[in-house]
Design a protein around this motif. Structure first.
Motif, PDB file in Angstrom:
ATOM      1  N   LEU A  55       5.176  -4.054  -5.494  1.00 58.18           N
ATOM      2  CA  LEU A  55       5.842  -5.054  -4.658  1.00 58.18           C
ATOM      3  C   LEU A  55       6.295  -4.436  -3.341  1.00 58.18           C
ATOM      4  CD1 LEU A  55       6.952  -7.965  -4.594  1.00 58.18           C
ATOM      5  CD2 LEU A  55       9.099  -7.025  -5.389  1.00 58.18           C
ATOM      6  N   VAL A  56       6.877  -3.218  -3.437  1.00 56.84           N
ATOM      7  CA  VAL A  56       7.333  -2.528  -2.219  1.00 56.84           C
ATOM      8  C   VAL A  56       6.146  -2.249  -1.308  1.00 56.84           C
ATOM      9  CG1 VAL A  56       8.285  -0.358  -1.389  1.00 56.84           C
ATOM     10  CG2 VAL A  56       9.376  -1.532  -3.266  1.00 56.84           C
ATOM     11  N   ALA A  57       5.010  -1.813  -1.906  1.00 56.89           N
ATOM     12  CA  ALA A  57       3.833  -1.524  -1.087  1.00 56.89           C
ATOM     13  C   ALA A  57       3.314  -2.781  -0.422  1.00 56.89           C
ATOM     14  CB  ALA A  57       2.754  -0.891  -1.957  1.00 56.89           C
ATOM     15  N   LEU A  58       3.334  -3.898  -1.159  1.00 58.93           N
ATOM     16  CA  LEU A  58       2.866  -5.172  -0.590  1.00 58.93           C
ATOM     17  C   LEU A  58       3.707  -5.568   0.606  1.00 58.93           C
ATOM     18  CD1 LEU A  58       1.127  -7.781  -1.000  1.00 58.93           C
ATOM     19  CD2 LEU A  58       3.006  -8.629  -2.353  1.00 58.93           C
ATOM     20  N   ILE A  59       5.051  -5.571   0.412  1.00 59.74           N
ATOM     21  CA  ILE A  59       5.927  -5.992   1.501  1.00 59.74           C
ATOM     22  C   ILE A  59       5.841  -4.996   2.653  1.00 59.74           C
ATOM     23  CG2 ILE A  59       8.323  -6.439   2.116  1.00 59.74           C
ATOM     24  CD1 ILE A  59       8.734  -7.358  -0.744  1.00 59.74           C
ATOM     25  N   GLY A  60       5.814  -3.707   2.316  1.00 57.16           N
ATOM     26  CA  GLY A  60       5.737  -2.693   3.364  1.00 57.16           C
ATOM     27  C   GLY A  60       4.471  -2.822   4.186  1.00 57.16           C
TER      28      GLY A  60
ATOM     29  N   ALA B  29      -3.863   2.664  -5.173  1.00 55.96           N
ATOM     30  CA  ALA B  29      -4.078   1.379  -4.505  1.00 55.96           C
ATOM     31  C   ALA B  29      -2.942   1.096  -3.534  1.00 55.96           C
ATOM     32  CB  ALA B  29      -4.184   0.271  -5.541  1.00 55.96           C
ATOM     33  N   ALA B  30      -1.694   1.360  -3.971  1.00 59.08           N
ATOM     34  CA  ALA B  30      -0.551   1.149  -3.083  1.00 59.08           C
ATOM     35  C   ALA B  30      -0.655   2.047  -1.863  1.00 59.08           C
ATOM     36  CB  ALA B  30       0.741   1.420  -3.843  1.00 59.08           C
ATOM     37  N   GLU B  31      -1.084   3.300  -2.092  1.00 59.37           N
ATOM     38  CA  GLU B  31      -1.207   4.254  -0.995  1.00 59.37           C
ATOM     39  C   GLU B  31      -2.269   3.812   0.010  1.00 59.37           C
ATOM     40  OE1 GLU B  31      -3.644   7.516  -1.759  1.00 59.37           O
ATOM     41  OE2 GLU B  31      -3.818   7.274   0.391  1.00 59.37           O
ATOM     42  N   ALA B  32      -3.388   3.299  -0.506  1.00 60.37           N
ATOM     43  CA  ALA B  32      -4.441   2.842   0.409  1.00 60.37           C
ATOM     44  C   ALA B  32      -3.946   1.687   1.262  1.00 60.37           C
ATOM     45  CB  ALA B  32      -5.673   2.436  -0.387  1.00 60.37           C
ATOM     46  N   ALA B  33      -3.220   0.740   0.630  1.00 62.22           N
ATOM     47  CA  ALA B  33      -2.741  -0.421   1.386  1.00 62.22           C
ATOM     48  C   ALA B  33      -1.759   0.000   2.463  1.00 62.22           C
ATOM     49  CB  ALA B  33      -2.102  -1.423   0.436  1.00 62.22           C
ATOM     50  N   VAL B  34      -0.783   0.852   2.103  1.00 68.63           N
ATOM     51  CA  VAL B  34       0.219   1.262   3.088  1.00 68.63           C
ATOM     52  C   VAL B  34      -0.425   2.133   4.167  1.00 68.63           C
ATOM     53  CG1 VAL B  34       2.340   2.541   3.389  1.00 68.63           C
ATOM     54  CG2 VAL B  34       2.101   1.028   1.478  1.00 68.63           C
ATOM     55  N   GLY B  35      -1.350   3.014   3.758  1.00 70.16           N
ATOM     56  CA  GLY B  35      -2.028   3.858   4.739  1.00 70.16           C
ATOM     57  C   GLY B  35      -2.780   3.045   5.768  1.00 70.16           C
ATOM     58  N   LEU B  36      -3.490   2.023   5.300  1.00 68.13           N
ATOM     59  CA  LEU B  36      -4.231   1.200   6.256  1.00 68.13           C
ATOM     60  C   LEU B  36      -3.293   0.409   7.150  1.00 68.13           C
ATOM     61  CD1 LEU B  36      -7.437  -0.570   5.427  1.00 68.13           C
ATOM     62  CD2 LEU B  36      -7.031   1.659   6.304  1.00 68.13           C
ATOM     63  N   ALA B  37      -2.168  -0.061   6.591  1.00 68.50           N
ATOM     64  CA  ALA B  37      -1.216  -0.800   7.420  1.00 68.50           C
ATOM     65  C   ALA B  37      -0.659   0.094   8.517  1.00 68.50           C
ATOM     66  CB  ALA B  37      -0.085  -1.341   6.553  1.00 68.50           C
TER      67      ALA B  37
ATOM     68  N   ILE C 295     -10.176   7.642   2.735  1.00 70.27           N
ATOM     69  CA  ILE C 295     -11.164   7.477   1.661  1.00 70.27           C
ATOM     70  C   ILE C 295     -11.398   8.793   0.943  1.00 70.27           C
ATOM     71  CG2 ILE C 295     -13.659   7.341   1.553  1.00 70.27           C
ATOM     72  CD1 ILE C 295     -13.579   4.703   2.443  1.00 70.27           C
ATOM     73  N   SER C 296     -11.380   9.902   1.681  1.00 69.26           N
ATOM     74  CA  SER C 296     -11.542  11.209   1.039  1.00 69.26           C
ATOM     75  C   SER C 296     -10.378  11.495   0.095  1.00 69.26           C
ATOM     76  CB  SER C 296     -11.624  12.304   2.090  1.00 69.26           C
ATOM     77  OG  SER C 296     -12.689  12.076   2.946  1.00 69.26           O
ATOM     78  N   ILE C 297      -9.178  11.042   0.493  1.00 66.97           N
ATOM     79  CA  ILE C 297      -8.031  11.223  -0.391  1.00 66.97           C
ATOM     80  C   ILE C 297      -8.225  10.420  -1.666  1.00 66.97           C
ATOM     81  CG2 ILE C 297      -5.566  10.815  -0.575  1.00 66.97           C
ATOM     82  CD1 ILE C 297      -5.401  11.496   2.392  1.00 66.97           C
ATOM     83  N   GLU C 298      -8.797   9.213  -1.530  1.00 67.58           N
ATOM     84  CA  GLU C 298      -9.078   8.426  -2.739  1.00 67.58           C
ATOM     85  C   GLU C 298     -10.060   9.167  -3.643  1.00 67.58           C
ATOM     86  OE1 GLU C 298      -7.600   5.643  -3.513  1.00 67.58           O
ATOM     87  OE2 GLU C 298      -6.505   5.613  -1.630  1.00 67.58           O
ATOM     88  N   LEU C 299     -11.040   9.828  -3.037  1.00 64.63           N
ATOM     89  CA  LEU C 299     -12.022  10.578  -3.840  1.00 64.63           C
ATOM     90  C   LEU C 299     -11.334  11.719  -4.583  1.00 64.63           C
ATOM     91  CD1 LEU C 299     -14.998  10.797  -4.504  1.00 64.63           C
ATOM     92  CD2 LEU C 299     -15.278  12.265  -2.566  1.00 64.63           C
ATOM     93  N   MET C 300     -10.386  12.381  -3.930  1.00 60.50           N
ATOM     94  CA  MET C 300      -9.671  13.466  -4.603  1.00 60.50           C
ATOM     95  C   MET C 300      -8.850  12.929  -5.762  1.00 60.50           C
ATOM     96  SD  MET C 300      -8.560  15.408  -1.169  1.00 60.50           S
ATOM     97  CE  MET C 300      -7.313  16.470  -1.791  1.00 60.50           C
ATOM     98  N   LEU C 301      -8.195  11.779  -5.563  1.00 62.18           N
ATOM     99  CA  LEU C 301      -7.417  11.179  -6.654  1.00 62.18           C
ATOM    100  C   LEU C 301      -8.323  10.809  -7.822  1.00 62.18           C
ATOM    101  CD1 LEU C 301      -5.035   8.962  -4.591  1.00 62.18           C
ATOM    102  CD2 LEU C 301      -4.341  10.692  -6.157  1.00 62.18           C
TER     103      LEU C 301
END
Lengths: 104, 172
Positions: B150-155, A74-82, A35-41
């Motif tokens: 799309l890559v982020a979603l699948i990943g 947004a992509a980074e947050a999703a992958v980071g949480l995964a 979340i802090s990284i999101e704040l920096m972005l």
């Protein structure tokens, strides 16, 4: 239209960036670090939008770059949480200090 | 002191207050909720910078989607008070000092920086102009962004999925 000088916006962005950096460096909880990284972005986005209005060649490029940054964030947050959840399954902790091995 | 200035100061105060609350709070959920405050204030800052579309996107993506995703991350993991050790004071001071130096250097650089404001009316038909720009000058980055999402979603799905082979095999 706006009479607030550019340096005010840059100052706000700098303060938010420093808060985010402090959180990312000192907090132990991995979710809070994300979340802090999101704040920096977000602070960077303020700079981009401010420069799209106050510059020698004002235009929409800054705003469009901001949209791209938001999409990447947004992509980074999703992958980071995964990644965090995959780590949590192997080792039930969210402390960044204990996530120090690549293999479980 | 006119209206723009007052609006800017109130929004900036809200943004910084949200950030400080995030840093000083001990409850993880409170941290995320105070960050919503910051994100909404930043959306207001975008409106004062005549970027209405970006402000709308900020409200939708940051205060909506990213905050909810972070709350899910908090709820799916365990956060015990006694389980979380405090950061050592030395490390906090070291990080704080380094950031203070960074802040002072940047402050010295930007405090006198000022560009004249262009006479382009960015707020007139803002969304329409952004759409035209995206589909003319920035069409390749725009399409690449769709691939990235799309890559982020699948990943994310692959990473967070339970590994069934390991589950059925030899997990102790």
């Amino acid at each position: 239209m706006s009479s607030v000088p550019l340096s005010m916006y840059l100052m706000l962005a700098l303060i938010l960036f420093c808060i985010g950096l402090f959180g990312a460096l000192t907090k132990k909880n991995a979710v809070i670090v994300l979340i802090s990284i999101e704040l920096m972005l977000n602070a960077v986005n303020i700079n981009l939008v401010a420069f799209s209005k106050y510059s020698l060649h004002p235009g929409l490029s800054g705003q469009i770059f901001t949209l791209f940054t938001i999409a990447v964030a947004a992509a980074e947050a999703a992958v980071g949480l995964a990644i965090l959840i995959a780590l949590y399954r192997n080792r039930p902790t969210v402390s960044v200090d204990e996530m120090d091995t690549m293999k479980h | 002191m006119n209206g723009d200035m007052i609006a800017f100061f109130i929004l900036a105060l809200c943004a910084i207050a949200g950030g400080v609350m995030m840093i000083s709070s001990t409850n993880v959920v409170h941290m995320v909720v105070s960050l919503i405050f910051t994100f909404l204030a930043v959306a207001g800052i975008y409106v004062t910078l005549s970027a209405e579309f970006v402000a709308g996107v900020q409200v939708l993506i940051y205060s909506g989607a990213i905050t909810i995703i972070m709350l899910f991350g908090i709820m799916l993991t365990r956060h015990d008070k006694e389980n979380e050790k405090k950061t050592p004071k030395l490390r906090q001071f070291a990080a704080g000092g380094a950031i203070l130096v960074f802040f002072l250097i940047m402050y010295g650089k930007i405090k006198d920086l000022n560009f004249p404001q262009g006479d382009v009316e960015l707020h007139v038909d803002n969304t329409k102009k952004i759409g035209i720009e995206l589909y003319s000058n920035y069409v390749i980055p725009f399409e690449l962004m769709s691939v990235l999402l799309l890559v982020a979603l699948i990943g994310a799905v692959v990473l967070a999925k339970k590994d069934e082979k390991e589950e059925g095999g030899g997990k102790e």
